[in-house]
Design an enzyme around this catalytic site. Structure first.
Site, PDB file in Angstrom:
ATOM      1  N   THR A   1     -25.922 -75.235  11.662  1.00 25.63           N
ATOM      2  CA  THR A   1     -27.014 -76.199  11.526  1.00 25.63           C
ATOM      3  C   THR A   1     -26.500 -77.632  11.611  1.00 25.63           C
ATOM      4  O   THR A   1     -27.184 -78.511  12.097  1.00 25.63           O
ATOM      5  CB  THR A   1     -27.741 -76.017  10.187  1.00 25.63           C
ATOM      6  OG1 THR A   1     -26.776 -75.924   9.156  1.00 25.63           O
ATOM      7  CG2 THR A   1     -28.563 -74.765  10.198  1.00 25.63           C
ATOM      8  N   THR A   2     -25.265 -77.845  11.125  1.00 25.82           N
ATOM      9  CA  THR A   2     -24.705 -79.203  11.179  1.00 25.82           C
ATOM     10  C   THR A   2     -24.266 -79.529  12.605  1.00 25.82           C
ATOM     11  O   THR A   2     -24.542 -80.605  13.126  1.00 25.82           O
ATOM     12  CB  THR A   2     -23.503 -79.320  10.217  1.00 25.82           C
ATOM     13  OG1 THR A   2     -23.875 -78.792   8.960  1.00 25.82           O
ATOM     14  CG2 THR A   2     -23.093 -80.755  10.044  1.00 25.82           C
TER      15      THR A   2
ATOM     16  N   ASP B   1     -25.945 -67.751   4.835  1.00 27.06           N
ATOM     17  CA  ASP B   1     -25.252 -68.079   6.088  1.00 27.06           C
ATOM     18  C   ASP B   1     -24.293 -66.965   6.474  1.00 27.06           C
ATOM     19  O   ASP B   1     -24.221 -66.550   7.627  1.00 27.06           O
ATOM     20  CB  ASP B   1     -24.471 -69.399   5.940  1.00 27.06           C
ATOM     21  CG  ASP B   1     -25.397 -70.591   6.013  1.00 27.06           C
ATOM     22  OD1 ASP B   1     -26.601 -70.375   6.219  1.00 27.06           O
ATOM     23  OD2 ASP B   1     -24.933 -71.734   5.856  1.00 27.06           O
TER      24      ASP B   1
ATOM     25  N   ASP C   1     -24.768 -77.896   3.174  1.00 23.01           N
ATOM     26  CA  ASP C   1     -25.403 -77.127   4.238  1.00 23.01           C
ATOM     27  C   ASP C   1     -26.348 -78.059   4.990  1.00 23.01           C
ATOM     28  O   ASP C   1     -27.304 -78.576   4.409  1.00 23.01           O
ATOM     29  CB  ASP C   1     -26.171 -75.955   3.609  1.00 23.01           C
ATOM     30  CG  ASP C   1     -26.906 -75.122   4.654  1.00 23.01           C
ATOM     31  OD1 ASP C   1     -26.513 -75.224   5.824  1.00 23.01           O
ATOM     32  OD2 ASP C   1     -27.853 -74.420   4.305  1.00 23.01           O
TER      33      ASP C   1
END
Length: 557
Positions: free
Chosen positions: A93-94, A393, A60
């Protein structure tokens, strides 16, 4: 007039101009490279050692960056990005870091050609506006009550995570829990507070398949007097308090003078009567279960257990709020003010069970719960932590869709569509901004390119084929299958992304890139570490070493 200048040189480290731009871009690229391999279903895991010697294994993006300890100010602001993204929409988020890193990377060429950063930022902002209008066109609206579509959607968002291998399990948990706590506010608006009203309880042991969403609340507590109080009650009447059921001792300035021996008995009797009075006020409403956030004395425990009432004490405020939401009770501050309407009657069962060495109280089978607990079981703590991160998530994705039921194609298809549309539009832009605008269009391809890299296919061949397909506007839904690297139609494969997440990703990435490009000075004050009376030691400006964190400033243009 020279003295102040000398002092300034002494106590400030300063770098400016293109040197800073290059340093910032390098730092941002370094951050993006760290988590580039964690994008997509074929992502690698990272093992992180934290300061306490514990390990975290995750892919994550936000969890990885949270653990990094960086000195470079630009790299720090990159990490801030993924945290913002996580708090706002909970997913992507990545992607946000990869995209922002790429935007800065393509800007480097223009800075070398002495383009002014303001020009580049203007072009980027124009590109952002156009990108949002493109995704508005291709977004499709869905029905949130259609369970199969929702399942497919949440699954495609967690397919990239570690728990993707457990199929529908996590997606089911996420959808069940978010639809439970969703509250209709009218006018088509829904409030879904997943932080407050969904509690994830991790209990090591058992199989991951044993995880479930409870129609109610589970707390890590046992009844106060296990021998005397019932541990299983059907359709309990529940009273929630946030006051202590104990005798109020006087503050330290209380003086009681006891003349005769009987006075002591009078004092004790007063105490007993006070507590009995408290308990009687509660027992008037014939509760089966009394829960308080504060203490509960032995005497009160005796009166309650004599009346066949179970009691739980010292509960967290957040848990108490959840129980109130689940069973329809109202948390009462003073027993005198209890009313019939404050008693919670919505729960179907109160039961205390034992898992391993610990007791857990369940208040479940609620009629219309507006709060719930997700019970996760699994082999080890590390596994459970990762499952919990993925579940968070998934719940965020489900929440986003409940709030804004619009979908975009996943697998890099959205980015490629945006990229193709911007490239076409760049020919109509006049002046110097045309080139940075075109570069921004190319930067969007970083996401599908990274996906292809992580699948291990021939990147150049795949990207060329995809660009060829996207040159034709009908193929907006063509992207990369993250598992095989094949070029497929996302509609058929049911690989979706939520509109909220995508829009937020684009906005955050481009705005952050603009902010970093507009920094042309980094000044950090350093404390002089030298013996008093010694001459000033000239310090070489070195940007990687953080000076004094409190004095670190980033000056505006």
């Amino acid at each position: 007039m020279h003295a102040p200048v000398l002092v300034l040189k002494d106590s400030l480290k300063r770098e400016s101009g293109s040197k800073v731009h290059h340093a910032n871009i390098q730092a941002s690229k370094a951050v993006a490279d760290i988590i580039r391999t964690t994008l997509g279903p074929r992502s690698m895991l990272k093992m992180l050692l934290d300061a306490g010697g514990g390990i975290v294994v995750t892919n994550d993006g936000n969890a990885i960056l949270r653990e990094l300890d960086l000195a470079h100010p630009a790299a720090k602001s990159m990490i801030e990005l993924s945290r913002t993204q996580d708090e706002e929409v909970g997913d992507g988020t990545t992607s946000v870091i990869v995209l922002a890193g790429e935007m800065l990377h393509v800007a480097e060429a223009f800075i070398e050609k002495n383009y002014h950063p303001t020009v580049i930022c203007r072009a980027y902002n124009k590109a952002l506006e156009d990108a949002i209008s493109v995704i508005d066109k291709i977004a499709m609206t869905i029905d949130v009550n259609d369970r199969a579509t929702m399942l497919g959607l949440v699954k495609s968002c967690i397919g990239t995570k570690f728990t993707g291998q457990f199929g529908d399990l996590i997606a089911d948990l996420a959808i069940d829990s978010t639809t439970t706590v969703g509250v209709d506010l009218g006018q088509g608006m829904r409030e879904v507070d997943i932080k407050k009203y969904i509690k994830v309880e991790k209990v090591p042991g058992g199989q991951l398949e044993d995880s479930k969403v409870l129609k109610g609340v589970m707390i890590n507590k046992d009844v106060v007097a296990p021998g005397k109080m019932r541990r299983k009650i059907l359709n309990p009447r529940i009273i929630l308090l946030d006051c202590p059921l104990e005798y109020k001792k006087g503050e330290n300035q209380t003086n009681a003078e006891l003349v005769k021996e009987e006075d002591w008995e009078v004092l004790l009797k007063m105490e007993e009567e006070y507590i009995e009075n408290l308990c009687m006020q509660i027992l008037k409403f014939k509760p089966d279960l009394v829960i308080t956030e504060k203490g509960l004395s032995d005497l009160a425990c005796h009166y309650l257990s004599k009346a066949g009432v179970s009691a739980i004490r010292r509960l967290r405020k957040t848990d108490n709020n959840r129980i109130a939401k689940a069973c329809g009770a109202v948390i009462v501050n003073r027993p005198e003010e209890l009313q019939e309407s404050d008693v919670g009657t919505g729960a179907g069962l109160f039961e205390v069970k034992k898992f391993g060495d610990e007791f857990f109280a369940f208040i479940v089978d609620c009629k219309d719960p507006k709060a719930c607990t997700v019970l996760l079981r699994g082999a080890s703590k590390d596994l459970l932590n990762e499952v919990e991160r993925n579940l968070q998530d998934a719940m965020s994705v489900a929440r986003n869709i409940l709030k804004n039921p619009k979908l975009l194609p996943g697998g890099g298809a959205t980015e490629l569509t945006v990229s193709a549309a911007l490239k076409q539009k760049s020919s109509s832009i006049e002046g110097i901004e045309k080139w940075p605008y075109e570069a921004a269009a190319v930067a969007f391809e970083a996401i599908p390119r990274t996906l292809a890299q992580n699948c291990g296919v021939n990147v150049i061949r795949t990207m060329t084929a995809l660009q060829g397909k996207h040159a034709n506007e009908e193929n907006a839904w063509v992207g990369i299958d993250g598992n095989t690297g094949a070029i497929v139609d996302m509609k058929e494969r049911k690989i979706w992304d939520s509109y909220n997440v995508k829009a937020q990703t684009f906005k955050t990435a481009i705005e952050a890139a603009c902010m970093l490009l507009r920094i042309d000075d980094i000044v950090s004050g350093i404390k002089k570490k030298q013996a008093p009376g010694a001459g000033p030691t000239p310090s070489k400006p070195k940007i990687e070493e953080e000076g004094d964190a409190d004095n670190e400033q980033i000056l505006p243009e």
